[in-house]
Design a protein around this motif. Structure first.
Motif, mmCIF file in Angstrom:
data_model
loop_
_atom_site.group_PDB
_atom_site.id
_atom_site.type_symbol
_atom_site.label_atom_id
_atom_site.label_comp_id
_atom_site.label_asym_id
_atom_site.label_seq_id
_atom_site.Cartn_x
_atom_site.Cartn_y
_atom_site.Cartn_z
ATOM 1 N N HIS A 1 0.888 -1.109 0.033
ATOM 2 C CA HIS A 1 -0.129 0.014 0.091
ATOM 3 C C HIS A 1 0.810 1.401 -0.005
ATOM 4 O O HIS A 1 1.822 1.177 0.726
ATOM 5 C CB HIS A 1 -0.825 -0.003 1.144
ATOM 6 C CG HIS A 1 -2.276 -0.848 1.107
ATOM 7 N ND1 HIS A 1 -2.686 -1.642 2.086
ATOM 8 C CD2 HIS A 1 -2.903 -0.972 0.033
ATOM 9 C CE1 HIS A 1 -3.585 -2.184 1.649
ATOM 10 N NE2 HIS A 1 -3.820 -1.871 0.288
ATOM 11 N N VAL A 2 0.599 2.344 -1.043
ATOM 12 C CA VAL A 2 1.216 3.370 -1.099
ATOM 13 C C VAL A 2 0.418 4.440 -0.248
ATOM 14 O O VAL A 2 -0.858 4.573 -0.393
ATOM 15 C CB VAL A 2 1.334 3.905 -2.440
ATOM 16 C CG1 VAL A 2 2.018 5.036 -2.680
ATOM 17 C CG2 VAL A 2 2.295 2.999 -3.149
ATOM 18 N N PRO A 3 0.827 5.317 0.451
ATOM 19 C CA PRO A 3 0.086 6.355 1.189
ATOM 20 C C PRO A 3 -0.820 7.248 0.224
ATOM 21 O O PRO A 3 -0.176 7.405 -0.906
ATOM 22 C CB PRO A 3 1.255 7.437 1.778
ATOM 23 C CG PRO A 3 2.322 6.640 2.101
ATOM 24 C CD PRO A 3 2.529 5.299 0.842
ATOM 25 N N SER A 4 -1.954 7.406 0.799
ATOM 26 C CA SER A 4 -3.098 8.118 -0.204
ATOM 27 C C SER A 4 -3.865 8.920 0.563
ATOM 28 O O SER A 4 -3.923 9.034 1.802
ATOM 29 C CB SER A 4 -3.788 6.963 -0.827
ATOM 30 O OG SER A 4 -4.693 6.405 0.151
ATOM 31 N N ALA B 1 -2.817 8.270 -5.074
ATOM 32 C CA ALA B 1 -1.584 7.804 -4.257
ATOM 33 C C ALA B 1 -0.591 9.041 -4.212
ATOM 34 O O ALA B 1 -0.629 9.796 -4.951
ATOM 35 C CB ALA B 1 -0.990 6.895 -5.136
ATOM 36 N N LEU B 2 0.114 9.131 -2.969
ATOM 37 C CA LEU B 2 1.190 10.166 -2.900
ATOM 38 C C LEU B 2 2.422 9.546 -3.383
ATOM 39 O O LEU B 2 2.599 8.257 -3.440
ATOM 40 C CB LEU B 2 1.095 10.427 -1.282
ATOM 41 C CG LEU B 2 -0.069 10.886 -1.018
ATOM 42 C CD1 LEU B 2 0.113 11.256 0.466
ATOM 43 C CD2 LEU B 2 -0.403 12.425 -1.366
ATOM 44 N N PRO B 3 3.465 10.477 -3.523
ATOM 45 C CA PRO B 3 4.802 10.158 -3.967
ATOM 46 C C PRO B 3 5.238 9.101 -2.876
ATOM 47 O O PRO B 3 5.082 9.514 -1.495
ATOM 48 C CB PRO B 3 5.576 11.488 -4.055
ATOM 49 C CG PRO B 3 4.470 12.424 -4.300
ATOM 50 C CD PRO B 3 3.218 11.962 -3.697
ATOM 51 N N SER B 4 6.076 8.021 -3.150
ATOM 52 C CA SER B 4 6.461 7.258 -2.292
ATOM 53 C C SER B 4 7.781 6.145 -2.762
ATOM 54 O O SER B 4 7.539 5.928 -4.043
ATOM 55 C CB SER B 4 5.379 6.285 -1.588
ATOM 56 O OG SER B 4 5.956 5.199 -0.831
ATOM 57 N N ARG B 5 8.536 5.872 -2.137
ATOM 58 C CA ARG B 5 9.702 5.322 -2.529
ATOM 59 C C ARG B 5 9.084 3.608 -2.489
ATOM 60 O O ARG B 5 10.058 2.708 -3.137
ATOM 61 C CB ARG B 5 10.855 5.057 -1.620
ATOM 62 C CG ARG B 5 11.538 6.642 -1.731
ATOM 63 C CD ARG B 5 12.800 6.976 -0.743
ATOM 64 N NE ARG B 5 13.121 8.091 -0.843
ATOM 65 C CZ ARG B 5 14.405 8.518 -0.135
ATOM 66 N NH1 ARG B 5 14.800 7.460 0.835
ATOM 67 N NH2 ARG B 5 14.930 9.710 -0.264
ATOM 68 N N ARG B 6 7.998 3.258 -1.828
ATOM 69 C CA ARG B 6 7.556 2.089 -1.644
ATOM 70 C C ARG B 6 7.471 1.422 -3.126
ATOM 71 O O ARG B 6 7.767 0.085 -3.335
ATOM 72 C CB ARG B 6 6.379 1.864 -0.870
ATOM 73 C CG ARG B 6 6.466 2.407 0.509
ATOM 74 C CD ARG B 6 5.068 2.287 1.395
ATOM 75 N NE ARG B 6 5.260 2.684 2.378
ATOM 76 C CZ ARG B 6 4.039 2.761 3.113
ATOM 77 N NH1 ARG B 6 2.913 2.335 2.922
ATOM 78 N NH2 ARG B 6 4.050 3.461 4.417
ATOM 79 N N ARG C 1 3.853 6.842 -12.134
ATOM 80 C CA ARG C 1 5.244 6.633 -11.660
ATOM 81 C C ARG C 1 5.543 5.281 -11.680
ATOM 82 O O ARG C 1 6.831 4.985 -11.789
ATOM 83 C CB ARG C 1 5.094 6.914 -9.935
ATOM 84 C CG ARG C 1 4.692 8.163 -9.635
ATOM 85 C CD ARG C 1 4.163 8.462 -8.079
ATOM 86 N NE ARG C 1 3.680 9.841 -7.882
ATOM 87 C CZ ARG C 1 2.457 9.984 -7.135
ATOM 88 N NH1 ARG C 1 2.070 8.944 -6.771
ATOM 89 N NH2 ARG C 1 2.105 11.137 -7.137
#
Length: 377
Positions: free
Chosen positions: A61-64, A76-81, A105
């Motif tokens: 799950h990517v932060p959203s 979704a927010l930018p994330s290194r995941r 992305r």
């Protein structure tokens, strides 16, 4: 094959993108492949059981955040995941489900890592721009063209969607339709008790299933609500619900329904109506057909591939409330015609299982990987 599915939506979300991604995961797993899903995190407070619809499949799950004005949609927010997931899973291929924010992305990450990517076109962003902003179609197509042109292959769900993509300069487009669960959605689910509950005076049941949002134009059913001996049933939720309750007097609003309960509702309808003109496929039309229910739908987008006018249902001009009303009236007046259309509709979709569609997808994957191997050689 190790596949990372980067999707803008995944269960517990209830929409076409989420459902198609879930079915893809299930088929890959059943065939012995190793999928991993990357998706926006669900809303805080979502029950843990609902967050993981496929316990055996890794889910990142990517932060959203909720989309302003439409909290049911998470962005979704930018994330290194995302990059970490692609790297650690040792992906052979990236599957981008309706790329828009997270998928963009994902495409960039796949390109940087040299991983082949298949982009699945599912959402008419240009139509949404026209609906919500009254403009911006050209900008939407520029974004679509930019993202999909970077993919090794774009998969369109219908002939109309394929034509639109090619007309706007998207290369390497192929057809990949959607499947339907013909075991869950079947005429045998018709429920006399439910029909008595929804139509206590024996009214004809006319239903809509889907999001209640401006682009769906559910208000076109207003004329049907005024027909004697007809009860309109609305299944779904969304930001347009308060206005639709006023615009559709006498309609029964059942809220969001899923699974066998939804199948029971579908099969208990006499006519299914879809009103939105921006469908790249329209899964609910196919589920109604599998349930043996005749369909009224706009002659635009995905329904053009699904509804055989005068055989499985009726196609009407988009955005035409009078045409919707008249089509429903013609079916309401002829029980034999409804039965004939419903039977033909069921027959038309019996071969469109998710297993068959999943095999088609694996064929697309294989061709993309083979093309990359030739280039690398």
């Amino acid at each position: 094959m190790r596949v990372v599915i980067v999707t803008e939506s995944f269960p517990p979300d209830v929409n076409g993108v989420a459902h198609c991604a879930l079915q893809t995961v299930r088929h890959l797993t059943a065939r012995g492949h190793a999928p991993l899903v990357v998706a926006p995190a669900p809303a805080p407070g979502t029950p843990a059981a609902a967050e993981v619809p496929c316990p055996a499949v890794p889910l990142v799950h990517v932060p959203s955040l909720p989309l302003p004005g439409y909290p049911q949609v998470r962005v979704a927010l930018p994330s290194r995941r995302l990059v970490t997931a692609l790297t650690e899973h040792r992906a052979d291929l990236v599957h981008l489900a309706s790329p828009f924010v997270l998928g963009v992305r994902g495409m960039a990450a796949a390109a940087r890592l040299g991983i082949p990517a298949v982009a699945v076109y599912q959402t008419d962003l240009a139509g949404y721009a026209r609906t919500y902003m009254g403009a911006g179609e050209a900008a939407a197509w520029r974004r679509i063209r930019s993202v999909h042109s970077a993919a090794d292959r774009t998969l369109a769900p219908s002939g109309a969607a394929l034509h639109d993509l090619e007309a706007h300069g998207v290369p390497r487009v192929r057809l990949w339709p959607r499947g339907v669960d013909t075991v869950r959605f079947r005429p045998g689910r018709r429920d006399a008790e439910l029909r008595r509950e929804l139509a206590p005076n024996g009214e004809l049941l006319v239903g809509y299933v889907g999001r209640l949002a401006p682009e769906k134009q559910v208000e076109l059913l207003a004329g049907v609500c005024g027909m004697a001996g007809v009860r309109v049933v609305i299944v779904g939720d969304g930001p347009s619900e308060p206005g639709l309750r006023e615009a559709l007097p006498g309609a029964v609003f059942l809220g969001r329904r899923t699974g066998d309960e939804l199948a029971r509702i579908f099969a208990s309808l006499d006519v299914f109506v879809h009103t939105g003109p921006y469908e790249t496929f329209c899964q609910t039309v196919q589920e109604a057909m599998a349930s043996g229910v005749p369909v009224v739908a706009p002659a635009a987008g995905g329904p053009l591939d699904l509804v055989a006018h005068g055989r499985t249902g009726l196609l009407v001009p988009p955005r035409d409330a009078a045409a919707v009303r008249d089509a429903v009236w013609s079916l309401a007046a002829d029980a034999q015609l409804r039965a004939a259309y419903g039977a033909a509709a069921r027959t038309a979709v019996e071969g469109r299982t998710w297993e068959a569609v999943g095999e088609m997808l694996l064929g697309h994957y294989a061709e993309v990987l083979a093309a990359r191997s030739v280039v690398a050689a």
